[in-house]
Design a protein around this motif. Structure first.
Motif, mmCIF file in Angstrom:
data_model
loop_
_atom_site.group_PDB
_atom_site.id
_atom_site.type_symbol
_atom_site.label_atom_id
_atom_site.label_comp_id
_atom_site.label_asym_id
_atom_site.label_seq_id
_atom_site.Cartn_x
_atom_site.Cartn_y
_atom_site.Cartn_z
ATOM 1 N N VAL A 298 0.768 -1.086 0.106
ATOM 2 C CA VAL A 298 0.082 -0.055 -0.010
ATOM 3 C C VAL A 298 1.007 1.123 -0.016
ATOM 4 C CG1 VAL A 298 -1.730 1.225 1.334
ATOM 5 C CG2 VAL A 298 -1.885 -1.243 1.321
ATOM 6 N N HIS A 299 0.709 1.971 -1.107
ATOM 7 C CA HIS A 299 1.696 3.224 -1.137
ATOM 8 C C HIS A 299 1.265 4.200 -0.054
ATOM 9 C CE1 HIS A 299 4.204 5.975 -3.350
ATOM 10 N NE2 HIS A 299 3.319 6.841 -3.147
ATOM 11 N N GLN A 300 2.496 4.838 0.456
ATOM 12 C CA GLN A 300 2.235 5.633 1.696
ATOM 13 C C GLN A 300 1.372 6.883 1.627
ATOM 14 O OE1 GLN A 300 6.333 7.471 1.787
ATOM 15 N NE2 GLN A 300 5.420 9.322 0.553
ATOM 16 N N ASP A 301 0.431 6.677 2.700
ATOM 17 C CA ASP A 301 -0.358 7.867 2.942
ATOM 18 C C ASP A 301 -1.542 7.852 1.794
ATOM 19 O OD1 ASP A 301 1.006 9.087 4.841
ATOM 20 O OD2 ASP A 301 2.368 10.126 3.619
ATOM 21 N N THR A 302 -1.914 6.506 1.267
ATOM 22 C CA THR A 302 -3.146 6.395 0.355
ATOM 23 C C THR A 302 -4.080 5.465 1.029
ATOM 24 O OG1 THR A 302 -2.233 4.503 -0.849
ATOM 25 C CG2 THR A 302 -1.608 6.500 -1.558
ATOM 26 N N TRP A 303 -4.020 5.011 2.325
ATOM 27 C CA TRP A 303 -5.035 4.037 2.619
ATOM 28 C C TRP A 303 -6.042 5.153 3.597
ATOM 29 C CZ3 TRP A 303 -7.996 0.179 3.550
ATOM 30 C CH2 TRP A 303 -8.544 0.017 4.810
ATOM 31 N N GLN A 304 -7.308 4.913 3.205
ATOM 32 C CA GLN A 304 -8.323 5.537 3.797
ATOM 33 C C GLN A 304 -9.652 4.486 4.301
ATOM 34 O OE1 GLN A 304 -9.397 9.039 1.773
ATOM 35 N NE2 GLN A 304 -7.830 10.242 2.796
ATOM 36 N N ILE A 305 -10.279 4.765 5.382
ATOM 37 C CA ILE A 305 -11.713 4.325 5.252
ATOM 38 C C ILE A 305 -12.555 5.685 5.479
ATOM 39 C CG2 ILE A 305 -13.324 3.349 6.947
ATOM 40 C CD1 ILE A 305 -11.303 1.507 8.241
ATOM 41 N N THR A 306 -13.567 5.763 4.697
ATOM 42 C CA THR A 306 -14.356 6.920 4.596
ATOM 43 C C THR A 306 -15.752 6.592 5.058
ATOM 44 O OG1 THR A 306 -14.720 6.384 2.229
ATOM 45 C CG2 THR A 306 -12.584 8.060 3.053
ATOM 46 N N GLU A 307 -16.360 7.633 5.398
ATOM 47 C CA GLU A 307 -17.830 7.608 5.452
ATOM 48 C C GLU A 307 -18.290 9.017 5.221
ATOM 49 O OE1 GLU A 307 -21.516 5.720 8.273
ATOM 50 O OE2 GLU A 307 -19.320 5.819 9.025
ATOM 51 N N SER A 308 -19.156 9.260 4.358
ATOM 52 C CA SER A 308 -19.619 10.561 4.025
ATOM 53 C C SER A 308 -20.606 10.722 5.038
ATOM 54 C CB SER A 308 -20.317 10.839 2.667
ATOM 55 O OG SER A 308 -21.031 9.741 2.455
ATOM 56 N N GLU A 309 -20.903 12.121 5.141
ATOM 57 C CA GLU A 309 -21.919 12.422 6.254
ATOM 58 C C GLU A 309 -23.191 12.208 5.816
ATOM 59 O OE1 GLU A 309 -21.665 16.612 7.795
ATOM 60 O OE2 GLU A 309 -19.437 16.389 7.755
ATOM 61 N N ALA A 310 -24.196 11.894 6.759
ATOM 62 C CA ALA A 310 -25.631 11.620 6.257
ATOM 63 C C ALA A 310 -26.078 13.033 5.849
ATOM 64 C CB ALA A 310 -26.414 11.123 7.437
ATOM 65 N N THR A 311 -27.258 12.927 5.004
ATOM 66 C CA THR A 311 -28.024 14.000 4.638
ATOM 67 C C THR A 311 -29.342 13.776 5.279
ATOM 68 O OG1 THR A 311 -28.874 12.967 2.570
ATOM 69 C CG2 THR A 311 -26.811 14.282 2.195
ATOM 70 N N VAL A 312 -29.655 15.169 5.609
ATOM 71 C CA VAL A 312 -31.136 15.471 6.511
ATOM 72 C C VAL A 312 -31.784 16.404 5.650
ATOM 73 C CG1 VAL A 312 -32.035 16.065 8.561
ATOM 74 C CG2 VAL A 312 -29.913 14.793 8.664
ATOM 75 N N ASP A 313 -33.047 16.024 5.299
ATOM 76 C CA ASP A 313 -34.124 16.858 4.751
ATOM 77 C C ASP A 313 -34.943 17.286 5.625
ATOM 78 O OD1 ASP A 313 -32.799 16.751 2.076
ATOM 79 O OD2 ASP A 313 -33.466 14.902 1.901
ATOM 80 N N SER A 314 -35.176 18.620 5.833
ATOM 81 C CA SER A 314 -36.240 18.762 6.815
ATOM 82 C C SER A 314 -37.626 19.567 5.918
ATOM 83 C CB SER A 314 -35.523 20.231 7.503
ATOM 84 O OG SER A 314 -34.437 19.688 8.223
ATOM 85 N N PHE A 315 -38.742 19.352 6.407
ATOM 86 C CA PHE A 315 -39.899 19.726 5.864
ATOM 87 C C PHE A 315 -40.566 20.749 7.124
ATOM 88 C CE2 PHE A 315 -38.635 15.656 4.253
ATOM 89 C CZ PHE A 315 -38.671 15.698 2.926
ATOM 90 N N ARG A 316 -40.778 21.897 6.278
ATOM 91 C CA ARG A 316 -41.658 22.860 7.146
ATOM 92 C C ARG A 316 -42.963 23.038 6.696
ATOM 93 N NH1 ARG A 316 -38.196 25.983 9.619
ATOM 94 N NH2 ARG A 316 -36.158 26.014 9.101
ATOM 95 N N ASN A 317 -43.701 23.517 7.881
ATOM 96 C CA ASN A 317 -45.073 23.654 7.730
ATOM 97 C C ASN A 317 -45.221 25.215 7.373
ATOM 98 O OD1 ASN A 317 -47.677 24.602 8.187
ATOM 99 N ND2 ASN A 317 -47.900 23.583 10.525
ATOM 100 N N ASP A 318 -45.845 25.361 6.121
ATOM 101 C CA ASP A 318 -45.980 26.591 5.512
ATOM 102 C C ASP A 318 -47.004 27.603 6.468
ATOM 103 O OD1 ASP A 318 -44.209 26.323 3.353
ATOM 104 O OD2 ASP A 318 -45.923 25.938 1.996
ATOM 105 N N LEU A 319 -47.681 26.842 7.363
ATOM 106 C CA LEU A 319 -48.680 27.716 8.034
ATOM 107 C C LEU A 319 -47.741 28.659 9.285
ATOM 108 C CD1 LEU A 319 -51.679 25.384 8.218
ATOM 109 C CD2 LEU A 319 -51.382 27.290 6.735
ATOM 110 N N ASP A 320 -46.832 28.090 9.855
ATOM 111 C CA ASP A 320 -46.184 28.696 10.894
ATOM 112 C C ASP A 320 -44.609 28.543 10.742
ATOM 113 O OD1 ASP A 320 -45.496 25.908 11.549
ATOM 114 O OD2 ASP A 320 -46.759 26.086 13.628
ATOM 115 N N GLY A 321 -44.131 27.808 9.691
ATOM 116 C CA GLY A 321 -42.590 27.971 9.771
ATOM 117 C C GLY A 321 -41.747 26.863 10.375
ATOM 118 N N SER A 322 -42.702 26.256 11.130
ATOM 119 C CA SER A 322 -41.962 25.152 12.140
ATOM 120 C C SER A 322 -41.530 23.689 11.345
ATOM 121 C CB SER A 322 -42.985 24.598 13.152
ATOM 122 O OG SER A 322 -44.053 24.060 12.711
#
Length: 192
Positions: free
Chosen positions: A51-75
């Protein structure tokens, strides 16, 4: 758990991982069988030797979170989360033609003829077209943790690394269909 640097990588046939790991004895038996296969039957399990120097990685991308708002009150009234993607990657600075076949597909070229050395590998041949390679990835860190991914799509390509042609390898773990988990982390000091 620190998972410091890489010590060993074995890419094995997925058929070697047949059951969920729930005990130290199961973990030890699985790891021992994969190591034995890498030594005895390279067609079943490939041990990465460089394994060539400094090329080894374990990665995990961040989760994506989708938020849904109530148009009546913005919550915010609901959130959906999509987990991040796991990955491993490394670059081999030295490798045999057999290892290249194992991670990229294609086949070896032999000397041929009728002499006793007719099966000596003299080269590699393959196509640019994508070949689906799926392996179970076993990655041991220098501080003794095994990262086991029972189903990993392997993608490899030639890459320039420090003015030399190398083989860049990426692994994309996914959930196996046979009830196994996507990832296992095993402390080798605790399994005997």
């Amino acid at each position: 758990m620190n998972a410091i640097k890489i010590k060993r990588i074995i890419l094995a046939d997925m058929s070697l991982v047949t059951a969920d790991i729930t005990t130290a004895a199961q973990a030890k038996a699985l790891i021992d069988s994969v190591i034995a296969a890498a030594v005895a039957t390279p067609a079943t399990a490939i041990e990465v030797t460089n394994v060539h120097q400094d090329t080894w990685q374990i990665t995990e991308s961040e989760a994506t979170v989708d938020s849904f708002r109530n148009d009546l009150d913005g919550s915010i009234y609901r959130r959906d989360a999509t987990p991040g993607e796991l990955g491993i990657q490394f670059t081999m600075g030295e490798y045999s033609e057999q290892i290249k076949v194992g991670v990229r597909g294609g086949s070896t070229i032999t000397k041929g003829g009728t002499d006793t050395d007719k099966d000596t590998v003299i080269g590699y041949k393959g196509d640019a077209a994508s070949t689906t390679i799926e392996k179970a990835a076993f990655c041991l860190t220098q501080d003794g943790y095994w990262f086991i991914y029972p189903k990993t799509k392997i993608v490899a390509n030639t890459a320039e690394t420090d003015k030399a042609a190398a083989l860049a390898v990426k692994g994309y773990p996914s959930k196996p269909a046979n009830g196994l988990h996507t990832e296992y982390n095993i402390n080798s000091a605790l399994i005997g």
